[in-house]
Design a protein around this motif. Structure first.
Motif, PDB file in Angstrom:
ATOM      1  N   LEU A 136       0.842  -1.188   0.000  1.00  0.00           N
ATOM      2  CA  LEU A 136       0.000   0.000   0.000  1.00  0.00           C
ATOM      3  C   LEU A 136       0.880   1.242   0.000  1.00  0.00           C
ATOM      4  N   VAL A 137       0.256   2.397  -0.068  1.00  0.00           N
ATOM      5  CA  VAL A 137       1.010   3.642  -0.046  1.00  0.00           C
ATOM      6  C   VAL A 137       1.522   3.882   1.378  1.00  0.00           C
ATOM      7  N   ALA A 138       2.855   3.788   1.547  1.00  0.00           N
ATOM      8  CA  ALA A 138       3.515   3.988   2.846  1.00  0.00           C
ATOM      9  C   ALA A 138       3.055   2.996   3.899  1.00  0.00           C
ATOM     10  N   ALA A 139       2.512   1.871   3.485  1.00  0.00           N
ATOM     11  CA  ALA A 139       1.959   0.922   4.447  1.00  0.00           C
ATOM     12  C   ALA A 139       1.845  -0.452   3.803  1.00  0.00           C
ATOM     13  N   ALA A 140       1.164  -1.344   4.515  1.00  0.00           N
ATOM     14  CA  ALA A 140       0.873  -2.684   4.000  1.00  0.00           C
ATOM     15  C   ALA A 140      -0.446  -3.138   4.590  1.00  0.00           C
ATOM     16  N   GLY A 141      -1.101  -4.071   3.910  1.00  0.00           N
ATOM     17  CA  GLY A 141      -2.340  -4.617   4.424  1.00  0.00           C
ATOM     18  C   GLY A 141      -2.108  -5.417   5.696  1.00  0.00           C
ATOM     19  N   ARG A 142      -3.049  -5.328   6.607  1.00  0.00           N
ATOM     20  CA  ARG A 142      -2.926  -6.020   7.883  1.00  0.00           C
ATOM     21  C   ARG A 142      -2.940  -7.538   7.700  1.00  0.00           C
ATOM     22  N   PRO A 143      -2.101  -8.265   8.444  1.00  0.00           N
ATOM     23  CA  PRO A 143      -2.094  -9.723   8.363  1.00  0.00           C
ATOM     24  C   PRO A 143      -2.870 -10.394   9.493  1.00  0.00           C
ATOM     25  N   THR A 177      -6.091  -1.184  -3.152  1.00  0.00           N
ATOM     26  CA  THR A 177      -7.506  -1.062  -2.800  1.00  0.00           C
ATOM     27  C   THR A 177      -7.647  -0.362  -1.458  1.00  0.00           C
ATOM     28  N   HIS A 178      -6.902  -0.823  -0.471  1.00  0.00           N
ATOM     29  CA  HIS A 178      -6.979  -0.220   0.854  1.00  0.00           C
ATOM     30  C   HIS A 178      -6.040   0.979   0.936  1.00  0.00           C
ATOM     31  N   GLY A 179      -6.491   1.999   1.670  1.00  0.00           N
ATOM     32  CA  GLY A 179      -5.677   3.196   1.845  1.00  0.00           C
ATOM     33  C   GLY A 179      -5.923   3.800   3.202  1.00  0.00           C
ATOM     34  N   GLU A 180      -5.395   4.994   3.407  1.00  0.00           N
ATOM     35  CA  GLU A 180      -5.554   5.647   4.695  1.00  0.00           C
ATOM     36  C   GLU A 180      -7.041   5.805   5.012  1.00  0.00           C
ATOM     37  N   GLY A 181      -7.403   5.474   6.241  1.00  0.00           N
ATOM     38  CA  GLY A 181      -8.808   5.472   6.642  1.00  0.00           C
ATOM     39  C   GLY A 181      -9.399   4.082   6.674  1.00  0.00           C
ATOM     40  N   SER A 186      -2.117  -0.908   7.785  1.00  0.00           N
ATOM     41  CA  SER A 186      -1.284  -0.627   8.946  1.00  0.00           C
ATOM     42  C   SER A 186      -1.026   0.860   9.149  1.00  0.00           C
ATOM     43  N   GLY A 187      -1.403   1.701   8.185  1.00  0.00           N
ATOM     44  CA  GLY A 187      -1.131   3.132   8.299  1.00  0.00           C
ATOM     45  C   GLY A 187      -1.540   3.837   7.035  1.00  0.00           C
ATOM     46  N   GLY A 188      -0.850   4.923   6.707  1.00  0.00           N
ATOM     47  CA  GLY A 188      -1.180   5.652   5.494  1.00  0.00           C
ATOM     48  C   GLY A 188      -0.406   6.949   5.403  1.00  0.00           C
ATOM     49  N   ALA A 189      -0.458   7.556   4.218  1.00  0.00           N
ATOM     50  CA  ALA A 189       0.302   8.777   3.989  1.00  0.00           C
ATOM     51  C   ALA A 189      -0.564   9.882   3.404  1.00  0.00           C
ATOM     52  N   GLY A 190      -1.881   9.721   3.433  1.00  0.00           N
ATOM     53  CA  GLY A 190      -2.753  10.732   2.857  1.00  0.00           C
ATOM     54  C   GLY A 190      -2.843  10.672   1.352  1.00  0.00           C
ATOM     55  N   ARG A 191      -2.197   9.674   0.726  1.00  0.00           N
ATOM     56  CA  ARG A 191      -2.280   9.475  -0.718  1.00  0.00           C
ATOM     57  C   ARG A 191      -2.791   8.061  -0.980  1.00  0.00           C
ATOM     58  N   TYR A 192      -3.379   7.867  -2.137  1.00  0.00           N
ATOM     59  CA  TYR A 192      -4.050   6.597  -2.401  1.00  0.00           C
ATOM     60  C   TYR A 192      -3.475   5.861  -3.603  1.00  0.00           C
TER      61      TYR A 192
END
Length: 451
Positions: A136-143, A177-181, A186-192
């Motif tokens: 994901l953007v600055a993150a990863a999907g939760r495991p 698919t998943h992003g901040e919010g 696991s997190g986000g950077a305000g970009r999708y």
């Protein structure tokens, strides 16, 4: 290639429509598919593939219905093994469309075991990758969404999957698919959206040296999991039916008295309207982007619902958000409470709330998430995360003989909590227009009596 991304802010997700020479690929559509199909029709696009990257945990998929409506080929990860016909996506087995458009499945387990990303090639050149809940953007999907027993194994798989995607050419567009919010991330950077190169350079999870370090980081501070998540994967395995009608019957206030006990009354009006008079026993969830999220988290899954709304409120939007997560039985809507029995709760601004909180014996209830409380604590407050307030009940420390001052980040969750507290016999006062952070800062000022 043109890319249209459709954000669903309340769930923190994106659906992507990729278009090349009039041929389209739709990836991870939510159940309300009309918005995607209308966009394709406006551009005279023929959908060739409709694909899901995984059995979604946070919403009902519209992929099967979109494929059925358009004649597109339905593609799901081979490991998903759904209970309906589809084209199974096997790792590195290309799915070819007209005009040199190719969908190349990449097995990227970790968010779920079957998770598959889709590399999109045009004339043999990789141009984009739909990474679902993997990189994901600055993150990863939760495991950890499938339970703590599998979380460690899935985290180690996710580490390898992220590096598999990071090995793609730097200029490849990253379309998660998943992003901040989203509570799937696991997190986000305000970009999708991003690129592979940007993530290689800046995603902190790609900088971790080993699968063990990655696993420790991902599982160190478990995030809450909304209650409805456990129902979404099995429902997507079976296949979601078409959307229910968005128009619901108009009911009278008198109809509320005769409802069966399993019917949940949900007040979607603004908080000040609720405070002036709400139906005892109802759950007050203001209509907003996350209306469906909170309804799904706090109400019995799939329960029949009656809405209370102000005249002119967007009832169809509320019904849509509910249907995305499997609440299809909205029995009707009441827009006039005249003549019905109502109760009240109080609303206070920051300074009045702070003054009340400084009175001897004041009760302050903090209903924020564990992470928010760790970041900014409110000395003297009793804490219970909002979903736990519903599931576990009111903390024993609270005295029903005295008012309860309820705070969150803005007043939205406190409003929900106020209706729950009233149901339990308490007199709530909601902090509105400010939150615990502002309250803590105000309480720390010289002369406040608190430091």
């Amino acid at each position: 290639m043109e890319v249209l991304s459709f954000r669903t802010p309340g769930l923190g997700d994106s659906t992507h429509l990729l278009i090349h020479e009039g041929i389209g690929v739709l990836v991870d559509p939510q159940r309300d598919i009309d918005r995607f199909l209308e966009a394709a029709a406006e551009r005279d696009v023929t959908l060739r593939f409709v694909a899901d990257t995984h059995l979604h945990n946070d919403y009902l998929s519209g992929a099967a219905q979109a494929a059925a409506r358009t004649g597109a080929e339905l593609v799901l990860p081979a490991g998903a093994a759904p209970a309906y016909p589809c084209t199974p996506a096997f790792h590195m087995e290309d799915l070819k469309a007209e005009g040199g458009l190719v969908l190349r499945p990449l097995h990227t387990p970790g968010h779920t075991p079957e998770h598959t990303s889709y590399l999109v090639l045009v004339e043999g050149e990789p141009v984009a990758v739909c990474s679902g809940g993997s990189l994901l953007v600055a993150a990863a999907g939760r495991p950890d969404l499938l339970g703590p027993e599998r979380a460690g194994t899935l985290a180690r798989l996710q580490y390898r999957s992220l590096h598999r995607l990071a090995g793609l050419p730097r200029n490849v567009l990253l379309l998660p698919t998943h992003g901040e919010g989203s509570l799937c991330t696991s997190g986000g950077a305000g970009r999708y959206v991003s690129t592979i190169g940007e993530e290689v350079d800046s995603n902190p999870l790609l900088a971790l040296a080993s699968a063990e370090e990655f696993t420790e980081r991902m599982l160190a501070r478990p995030l809450p999991i909304p209650a409805f998540y456990r129902h979404m994967g099995p429902a997507n395995l079976r296949g979601a039916p078409p959307m229910p009608p968005l128009e619901v019957p108009a009911l009278q206030a008198a109809d509320l008295a005769g409802l069966p006990p399993e019917v949940q009354v949900v007040d979607m009006r603004p908080r000040r309207a609720m405070a002036a008079g709400f139906v005892p026993g109802s759950t007050g969830i203001e209509l907003g982007e996350d209306f469906g999220l909170w309804a799904g988290w706090l109400l019995p899954h799939g329960a029949p619902i009656v809405l209370i709304a102000e005249p002119g409120q967007d009832v169809a939007e509320a019904v849509t958000q509910l249907a995305r997560i499997g609440f299809d039985r909205v029995r009707g809507v009441v827009t006039d409470l005249t003549g019905s029995r109502t109760a009240r709760f109080e609303i206070a601004g920051l300074r009045l709330f702070a003054a009340l909180a400084r009175l001897p014996g004041a009760q302050v209830l903090d209903v924020r998430t564990p992470a928010e409380r760790e970041e900014v604590a409110l000395p003297g407050a009793i804490w219970r995360f909002l979903p736990d307030l519903v599931e576990q009940g009111v903390p024993e420390d609270l005295d029903p003989a005295r008012p309860v001052l309820v705070a969150c980040a803005s007043g939205r969750r406190s409003t929900i909590a106020a209706t729950v507290l009233h149901r339990a016999g308490f007199a709530p006062v909601v902090l509105s227009g400010a939150g615990v952070t502002e309250l803590a800062a105000l309480a720390a000022l010289p002369g406040s009596g608190r430091r």
